[in-house]
Design a protein around this motif. Structure first.
Motif, PDB file in Angstrom:
ATOM      1  N   HIS A 175       0.816  -1.223   0.000  1.00 52.24           N
ATOM      2  CA  HIS A 175       0.000   0.000   0.000  1.00 52.24           C
ATOM      3  C   HIS A 175       0.845   1.268   0.000  1.00 52.24           C
ATOM      4  O   HIS A 175       0.337   2.348  -0.261  1.00 52.24           O
ATOM      5  N   GLN A 193       1.257   0.269  -6.017  1.00 52.47           N
ATOM      6  CA  GLN A 193       0.248   1.297  -6.253  1.00 52.47           C
ATOM      7  C   GLN A 193       0.445   2.027  -7.579  1.00 52.47           C
ATOM      8  O   GLN A 193      -0.510   2.506  -8.168  1.00 52.47           O
ATOM      9  N   ARG A 239      -3.810  11.571   8.169  1.00 52.02           N
ATOM     10  CA  ARG A 239      -3.291  11.026   9.420  1.00 52.02           C
ATOM     11  C   ARG A 239      -2.102  11.900   9.767  1.00 52.02           C
ATOM     12  O   ARG A 239      -1.360  12.326   8.869  1.00 52.02           O
ATOM     13  N   LYS A 250       3.159  13.104   5.223  1.00 52.36           N
ATOM     14  CA  LYS A 250       2.047  13.825   4.600  1.00 52.36           C
ATOM     15  C   LYS A 250       2.393  15.283   4.261  1.00 52.36           C
ATOM     16  O   LYS A 250       1.564  15.999   3.698  1.00 52.36           O
ATOM     17  N   ILE A 258      -7.413  18.965   9.085  1.00 48.11           N
ATOM     18  CA  ILE A 258      -7.807  17.910  10.018  1.00 48.11           C
ATOM     19  C   ILE A 258      -6.690  16.872  10.016  1.00 48.11           C
ATOM     20  O   ILE A 258      -6.359  16.324   8.967  1.00 48.11           O
ATOM     21  N   THR A 284      -5.460  13.601  12.280  1.00 49.31           N
ATOM     22  CA  THR A 284      -5.715  12.729  13.415  1.00 49.31           C
ATOM     23  C   THR A 284      -4.427  12.056  13.856  1.00 49.31           C
ATOM     24  O   THR A 284      -3.755  11.438  13.027  1.00 49.31           O
ATOM     25  N   HIS A 338     -12.929  12.199  12.255  1.00 51.66           N
ATOM     26  CA  HIS A 338     -14.305  12.509  11.851  1.00 51.66           C
ATOM     27  C   HIS A 338     -14.950  11.305  11.198  1.00 51.66           C
ATOM     28  O   HIS A 338     -14.278  10.505  10.552  1.00 51.66           O
ATOM     29  N   ASP A 343       3.751   9.277  -0.920  1.00 49.54           N
ATOM     30  CA  ASP A 343       2.536   8.563  -0.547  1.00 49.54           C
ATOM     31  C   ASP A 343       2.297   7.449  -1.555  1.00 49.54           C
ATOM     32  O   ASP A 343       2.445   7.667  -2.762  1.00 49.54           O
ATOM     33  N   GLY A 344       1.937   6.264  -1.061  1.00 47.04           N
ATOM     34  CA  GLY A 344       1.685   5.134  -1.959  1.00 47.04           C
ATOM     35  C   GLY A 344       0.647   5.526  -3.002  1.00 47.04           C
ATOM     36  O   GLY A 344       0.893   5.488  -4.210  1.00 47.04           O
ATOM     37  N   MET A 345      -0.538   5.916  -2.536  1.00 48.41           N
ATOM     38  CA  MET A 345      -1.588   6.398  -3.427  1.00 48.41           C
ATOM     39  C   MET A 345      -2.093   7.748  -2.943  1.00 48.41           C
ATOM     40  O   MET A 345      -1.853   8.770  -3.528  1.00 48.41           O
ATOM     41  N   ASN A 346      -2.792   7.755  -1.834  1.00 49.43           N
ATOM     42  CA  ASN A 346      -3.508   8.856  -1.183  1.00 49.43           C
ATOM     43  C   ASN A 346      -4.971   8.873  -1.606  1.00 49.43           C
ATOM     44  O   ASN A 346      -5.333   9.303  -2.698  1.00 49.43           O
ATOM     45  N   LEU A 347      -5.796   8.356  -0.728  1.00 50.15           N
ATOM     46  CA  LEU A 347      -7.231   8.239  -1.004  1.00 50.15           C
ATOM     47  C   LEU A 347      -7.982   9.530  -0.742  1.00 50.15           C
ATOM     48  O   LEU A 347      -9.068   9.735  -1.278  1.00 50.15           O
ATOM     49  N   GLU A 383     -11.291  11.036  -2.564  1.00 47.55           N
ATOM     50  CA  GLU A 383     -12.508  11.362  -1.809  1.00 47.55           C
ATOM     51  C   GLU A 383     -12.902  12.824  -2.041  1.00 47.55           C
ATOM     52  O   GLU A 383     -14.083  13.134  -2.187  1.00 47.55           O
TER      53      GLU A 383
HETATM   54  P1  ADQ Z   1      -2.896   6.263   4.654  1.00 50.35           P
HETATM   55  O1  ADQ Z   1      -1.479   6.681   4.829  1.00 50.35           O
HETATM   56  O2  ADQ Z   1      -3.688   6.155   5.880  1.00 50.35           O
HETATM   57  O3  ADQ Z   1      -3.032   4.920   3.817  1.00 50.35           O
HETATM   58  P2  ADQ Z   1      -4.761   7.664   2.714  1.00 50.35           P
HETATM   59  O4  ADQ Z   1      -4.725   6.941   1.433  1.00 50.35           O
HETATM   60  O5  ADQ Z   1      -4.876   9.132   2.554  1.00 50.35           O
HETATM   61  O6  ADQ Z   1      -3.511   7.433   3.670  1.00 50.35           O
HETATM   62  O7  ADQ Z   1      -6.014   7.134   3.507  1.00 50.35           O
HETATM   63  C1  ADQ Z   1      -6.448   7.740   4.657  1.00 50.35           C
HETATM   64  C2  ADQ Z   1      -7.906   7.383   4.928  1.00 50.35           C
HETATM   65  O8  ADQ Z   1      -8.204   7.768   6.256  1.00 50.35           O
HETATM   66  C3  ADQ Z   1      -8.868   8.134   4.015  1.00 50.35           C
HETATM   67  O9  ADQ Z   1      -9.947   7.314   3.701  1.00 50.35           O
HETATM   68  C4  ADQ Z   1      -9.310   9.311   4.884  1.00 50.35           C
HETATM   69  O10 ADQ Z   1     -10.636   9.739   4.631  1.00 50.35           O
HETATM   70  C5  ADQ Z   1      -9.214   8.741   6.281  1.00 50.35           C
HETATM   71  N1  ADQ Z   1      -8.843   9.808   7.227  1.00 50.35           N
HETATM   72  C6  ADQ Z   1      -7.707  10.513   7.306  1.00 50.35           C
HETATM   73  N2  ADQ Z   1      -7.763  11.423   8.281  1.00 50.35           N
HETATM   74  C7  ADQ Z   1      -8.968  11.305   8.832  1.00 50.35           C
HETATM   75  C8  ADQ Z   1      -9.671  11.962   9.890  1.00 50.35           C
HETATM   76  N3  ADQ Z   1      -9.111  12.963  10.587  1.00 50.35           N
HETATM   77  N4  ADQ Z   1     -10.914  11.549  10.205  1.00 50.35           N
HETATM   78  C9  ADQ Z   1     -11.486  10.557   9.514  1.00 50.35           C
HETATM   79  N5  ADQ Z   1     -10.901   9.905   8.511  1.00 50.35           N
HETATM   80  C10 ADQ Z   1      -9.667  10.270   8.172  1.00 50.35           C
HETATM   81  C11 ADQ Z   1      -2.127   3.976   3.218  1.00 50.35           C
HETATM   82  C12 ADQ Z   1      -1.079   4.561   2.278  1.00 50.35           C
HETATM   83  C13 ADQ Z   1      -1.767   5.370   1.172  1.00 50.35           C
HETATM   84  C14 ADQ Z   1      -2.775   4.490   0.442  1.00 50.35           C
HETATM   85  C15 ADQ Z   1      -3.707   3.794   1.418  1.00 50.35           C
HETATM   86  C16 ADQ Z   1      -4.584   2.760   0.735  1.00 50.35           C
HETATM   87  O11 ADQ Z   1      -0.159   5.378   2.987  1.00 50.35           O
HETATM   88  O12 ADQ Z   1      -0.816   5.876   0.256  1.00 50.35           O
HETATM   89  O13 ADQ Z   1      -3.545   5.296  -0.428  1.00 50.35           O
HETATM   90  O14 ADQ Z   1      -2.964   3.113   2.439  1.00 50.35           O
HETATM   91  O15 ADQ Z   1      -3.839   1.856  -0.016  1.00 50.35           O
END
Ligand code: ADQ
Length: 471
Positions: free
Chosen positions: A157, A188, A265, A270, A298, A300, A342, A364-368, A372
């Motif tokens: 990931h 990714q 996160r 980030k 935001i 967390t 949230h 970042d691997g992807m960044n969802l 979103e």
């Molecule tokens: P993450 O490093 O966690 O994932 P990301 O892809 O951005 O990064 O996913 C974060 C998820 O957590 C999103 O769905 C986001 O909505 C949610 N999130 C973040 N902060 C939040 C908050 N304060 N409250 C609620 N929800 C929150 C890892 C890799 C990424 C890769 C994913 C999936 O680091 O590069 O995209 O896995 O493969």
């Protein structure tokens, strides 16, 4: 084909069918597990005095979940240690933060063996095994040692580092060779896939031919499988009551000001410090924007046990305090910095209320979040995505404003451009981005990976990425 067995460090199938709280990845994997009547195996998150290898089986949201406990020493050496203090920084090109400690390596090997020994008896002859992420790289090889001959796939990931960065890891060779025990290894992005190929050719002196690496008596296929979100469901989520309420509340408190949003996160990969500093630069360079705009960040907290995370927290508190101290007026705070988590529906509403989505990881691997943000926009009046070139998502999302997160000036200018972008251009860019988010969604990702693992080779070569050039 038999069942699908998904293995990850932590197991989190959604407890109910709603997308209000569960992440897209958990939903997508749960859906696949229901379809193939499979099992999701991993660590319970609990520790016990002495490892027993006992499995607790549960049904959660129609999915069979198999959990095992680890020892406290496992948590320290494997989870906090090798995974989060060695591999995470290293794979995000932060060799300055990577800890190379022998006990971490030993703990990582031990826990991967424990996973293998506990999991092996659950695997039936025709089952497909799909292992996730950097916690479990050697698991496939450990399963092979126990005689498991099934098709086993691995998906990473996070990014794959360049070969020179990777060779700083004392066990680099062993780690990469263990990947060659899999039938399929997924990354990714093409960028990660290329870096992996470079290492294999340079350091292991092996050839990568049409994505295939022959090593010993095995062949491993490597491919790019960019992960997506549940695009349609996320867009729908903006109409849920909590999403609408969050949207309305935000619009009211904006008082006509334009809002830039960041959701992450709290992690040094980030680029949050750089983001705050670029925003500060924008306020300095574009004084006309004072009181016209604000940044809602935001972030967390995660992995609070690791020192580097406490440090970044303190630095962000200091920068946001300084910027707000320098620029705030009695009724305007330039950075609203929020540390709580949230619900997903609330988040959808907040994304929709934002005129700019600022997604600027250093790596970042992807960044969802980027996907979103796009899915949550109003098609008639969409916001602008400002996206780091070092997020895997940048390979697909070329209609975003692509920026170098290390350059304050470039980010400041991109922000100003995004805030001033005419509606027509915003709509054009958004439409193309949204088409990609809907097409390359999480179900498409999962189905491509599972089909490739089951032996459908055509799905490996088509990466699903968008080859159009950035504008
Ligand atoms: P993450 O490093 O966690 O994932 P990301 O892809 O951005 O990064 O996913 C974060 C998820 O957590 C999103 O769905 C986001 O909505 C949610 N999130 C973040 N902060 C939040 C908050 N304060 N409250 C609620 N929800 C929150 C890892 C890799 C990424 C890769 C994913 C999936 O680091 O590069 O995209 O896995 O493969």
């Amino acid at each position: 084909m038999g069942r699908l067995i998904v293995v990850s460090n932590r197991v989190n199938p959604p407890a109910d069918a709603g997308v209000e709280t569960a992440g897209g990845l958990a939903m997508a994997l749960a859906a696949a597990l229901r379809e193939y009547s499979g099992t999701w195996f991993g660590w319970s998150g609990e520790t016990v005095e002495t490892f027993t290898g006992q499995i607790s089986m549960q049904r959660i949201g129609g999915v069979t979940v198999a959990l095992m406990d680890l020892e406290e020493q496992d948590r320290e050496e494997y989870y906090d240690g090798y995974a989060n203090r060695t591999l995470w920084p290293l794979f995000h090109s932060r060799t300055d933060l990577a800890a190379y400690e022998r006990s971490f390596d030993a703990g990582y090997q031990r826990v991967n063996r424990r996973f293998a020994e506990t999991l092996a008896p659950l695997i039936g002859p025709d089952d497909l095994v799909w292992i996730h992420d950097y916690y479990l790289i050697p698991l496939g090889q450990e399963l092979r040692r126990l005689g498991v001959a099934n098709r086993i796939g691995f998906f990473l990931h996070i990014p794959w580092p360049g070969p020179r960065t990777l060779t700083t890891l004392p066990q680099h060779r062993r780690l990469v060779e263990s990947l060659l025990a899999y039938d399929l290894v997924g990354f990714q992005s093409n960028d990660a896939l290329t870096a992996f190929g470079e290492y294999v050719e340079r350091e292991l002196d092996l050839k990568v031919q049409d994505g295939i690496i022959a090593f010993g008596d095995r062949e491993t296929r490597a491919g790019a499988f960019p992960i997506g979100i549940e695009g349609e469901a996320f867009a729908r989520l903006t109409q849920a009551p909590a999403a609408r309420a969050a949207f309305e509340r935000m619009r009211q408190s904006q008082a006509g000001r334009r809002m830039i949003i960041g959701v992450d996160r709290l992690d040094y990969s980030k680029g949050l410090e750089e983001r705050f500093l670029a925003y500060e630069q924008m306020l300095a360079d574009h004084q006309d924007l004072a009181e016209q705009v604000f940044l809602l960040q935001i972030a967390t907290p995660s992995r609070d046990a690791v020192e580097a995370y406490q440090e970044i927290r303190a630095r962000l508190d200091a920068i946001s305090g300084r910027v707000n101290g320098a620029y705030a007026t009695v009724d305007w705070v330039p950075i609203r910095y929020v540390n709580r988590s949230h619900r997903r529906d609330e988040l959808a509403g907040l994304y929709r209320a934002a005129h700019v989505g600022l997604v600027t990881p250093l790596r970042d691997g992807m960044n969802l979040v980027a996907k979103e943000y796009v899915a949550a926009q109003d098609p008639e009046d969409p916001g602008v995505l400002v996206l780091s070139r070092y997020a895997g998502a940048a390979e697909q999302m070329t209609d975003a404003l692509i920026v170098n997160p290390f350059s304050r000036e470039e980010m400041s200018e991109a922000l100003a451009r995004a805030l001033a972008m005419p509606r027509e251009e915003r709509r054009k860019r958004w439409r193309r981005l949204m088409d990609g988010v809907l097409r390359d969604d999480v179900a498409a990702w999962r189905d491509r990976f599972v089909a490739a693992l089951a032996g459908d080779l055509a799905t490996v070569t088509n990466t699903g990425g968008d080859s159009r050039k950035a504008s």
